[in-house]
Design a protein around this motif. Structure first.
Motif, PDB file in Angstrom:
ATOM      1  N   ILE A  31      -5.228  79.643  11.727  1.00  0.00           N
ATOM      2  CA  ILE A  31      -3.823  80.025  11.846  1.00  0.00           C
ATOM      3  C   ILE A  31      -3.280  80.311  10.447  1.00  0.00           C
ATOM      4  O   ILE A  31      -3.374  79.464   9.559  1.00  0.00           O
ATOM      5  CB  ILE A  31      -2.989  78.911  12.513  1.00  0.00           C
ATOM      6  CG1 ILE A  31      -3.555  78.588  13.900  1.00  0.00           C
ATOM      7  CG2 ILE A  31      -1.523  79.319  12.606  1.00  0.00           C
ATOM      8  CD1 ILE A  31      -2.956  77.334  14.509  1.00  0.00           C
ATOM      9  N   GLN A  32      -2.697  81.495  10.272  1.00  0.00           N
ATOM     10  CA  GLN A  32      -2.181  81.908   8.967  1.00  0.00           C
ATOM     11  C   GLN A  32      -0.656  81.893   8.958  1.00  0.00           C
ATOM     12  O   GLN A  32      -0.028  82.507   9.826  1.00  0.00           O
ATOM     13  CB  GLN A  32      -2.681  83.322   8.644  1.00  0.00           C
ATOM     14  CG  GLN A  32      -2.187  83.899   7.333  1.00  0.00           C
ATOM     15  CD  GLN A  32      -2.682  83.090   6.151  1.00  0.00           C
ATOM     16  OE1 GLN A  32      -1.990  82.212   5.647  1.00  0.00           O
ATOM     17  NE2 GLN A  32      -3.910  83.372   5.720  1.00  0.00           N
ATOM     18  N   HIS A  33      -0.052  81.205   7.979  1.00  0.00           N
ATOM     19  CA  HIS A  33       1.403  81.170   7.844  1.00  0.00           C
ATOM     20  C   HIS A  33       1.897  81.962   6.640  1.00  0.00           C
ATOM     21  O   HIS A  33       3.107  82.036   6.418  1.00  0.00           O
ATOM     22  CB  HIS A  33       1.889  79.728   7.737  1.00  0.00           C
ATOM     23  CG  HIS A  33       1.616  78.910   8.959  1.00  0.00           C
ATOM     24  ND1 HIS A  33       2.442  78.914  10.068  1.00  0.00           N
ATOM     25  CD2 HIS A  33       0.594  78.063   9.255  1.00  0.00           C
ATOM     26  CE1 HIS A  33       1.952  78.096  10.990  1.00  0.00           C
ATOM     27  NE2 HIS A  33       0.833  77.569  10.526  1.00  0.00           N
ATOM     28  N   SER A  34       0.992  82.505   5.845  1.00  0.00           N
ATOM     29  CA  SER A  34       1.380  83.295   4.676  1.00  0.00           C
ATOM     30  C   SER A  34       1.778  84.700   5.106  1.00  0.00           C
ATOM     31  O   SER A  34       1.004  85.408   5.754  1.00  0.00           O
ATOM     32  CB  SER A  34       0.233  83.372   3.668  1.00  0.00           C
ATOM     33  OG  SER A  34       0.561  84.252   2.610  1.00  0.00           O
ATOM     34  N   SER A  35       2.972  85.132   4.717  1.00  0.00           N
ATOM     35  CA  SER A  35       3.434  86.479   5.082  1.00  0.00           C
ATOM     36  C   SER A  35       2.691  87.562   4.311  1.00  0.00           C
ATOM     37  O   SER A  35       2.765  88.741   4.660  1.00  0.00           O
ATOM     38  CB  SER A  35       4.937  86.597   4.819  1.00  0.00           C
ATOM     39  OG  SER A  35       5.214  86.355   3.444  1.00  0.00           O
ATOM     40  N   ALA A  36       1.963  87.168   3.261  1.00  0.00           N
ATOM     41  CA  ALA A  36       1.243  88.156   2.448  1.00  0.00           C
ATOM     42  C   ALA A  36      -0.079  88.588   3.079  1.00  0.00           C
ATOM     43  O   ALA A  36      -0.685  89.569   2.640  1.00  0.00           O
ATOM     44  CB  ALA A  36       0.979  87.588   1.058  1.00  0.00           C
TER      45      ALA A  36
END
Length: 245
Positions: free
Chosen positions: A36-41
């Motif tokens: 799960i990725q929470h980085s907007s980049a």
């Protein structure tokens, strides 16, 4: 091997092998298929990380500072890293937060800021002490830091600062002057984060405590990472990195 030690070793290898050397095969093994990725980049999921790593292979490498890996702080399934690097002539400061599951990275959050040319305290955002190896006071320091953050930063009971903070506090938040008086002056300013900050999680190791909190700055939602170093039951050093959500 202790779980935290293994996790820190894996993250250290991820930076060195996958990020610095472009070893995507190592990243493929380390990152969970349900990541799960929470980085907007980055794009969502494991595929987003692998795509970013492949793109980085084609880009000029950033110039590392003398000590790019400033800190590794681990508790249970979480590892927090602080690092700094030069990119395009500007120094970036980063907090990464990883969650492990079955010795694979299952979730990631981050915050990235530029190091300003001048600060209120004269200190760089990522300088200072490294975590001690002695974890005997981990639970005690975590309890103190959570109470400190709740009462001072959320409830704004500024009169209680001397109970938690050393007179000679070393400050790395670029907006705050050194010392207890510097933090006191900063907290007396009007703030739209009052009563909106929420602690999401706390990671502690030895004399270091990391608090991940969500709030607002100028009406914009932000994620804040506060890092505190404690000594003799008081906060003696503080770092802050935040990013917009």
């Amino acid at each position: 091997m202790q779980k935290e030690t293994l996790h820190k070793s894996l993250i250290r290898d991820f930076y060195r092998r996958a990020v610095a050397q472009g070893d995507t095969a190592f990243a493929e093994q380390l990152i969970s298929d349900t990541y799960i990725q929470h980085s907007s980049a980055l794009k969502p999921g494991k595929a987003g990380v692998l795509e970013a790593l492949n793109l980085m292979k084609q880009m000029p490498k950033p110039t590392a500072t003398a000590t790019p890996f400033m800190r590794l702080i681990a508790e249970d399934d979480y590892v927090v890293t602080n690092l700094r690097f030069d990119w395009g002539g500007r120094q970036k400061v980063v907090v990464d937060l990883f969650r492990f599951e079955n010795n694979q990275v299952a979730e990631h959050w981050d915050a990235v800021q530029e190091q300003p040319e001048t600060t209120a305290n004269g200190n760089a955002m990522m300088d200072g002490d490294l975590p001690s190896e002695d974890t005997a006071l981990t639970a005690t320091n975590k309890k103190i830091a959570v109470e400190f953050y709740q009462r001072i930063f959320i409830d704004r009971q500024v009169q209680d600062l001397p109970e938690f903070v050393a007179d000679d506090l070393i400050q790395h938040n670029p907006e705050i002057a050194n010392g207890l008086e510097g933090l006191h002056a900063y907290l007396r300013q009007p703030s739209d984060t009052k009563s909106t900050l929420t602690i999401h999680r706390t990671i502690s190791e030895g004399n270091f405590v990391v608090i991940q909190a969500e709030g607002k700055r100028a009406a914009n939602p932000i994620m804040v990472y506060e890092i505190f170093r404690l000594d003799q039951r008081k906060v003696v050093e503080q770092w802050t990195v935040e990013s917009r959500l």
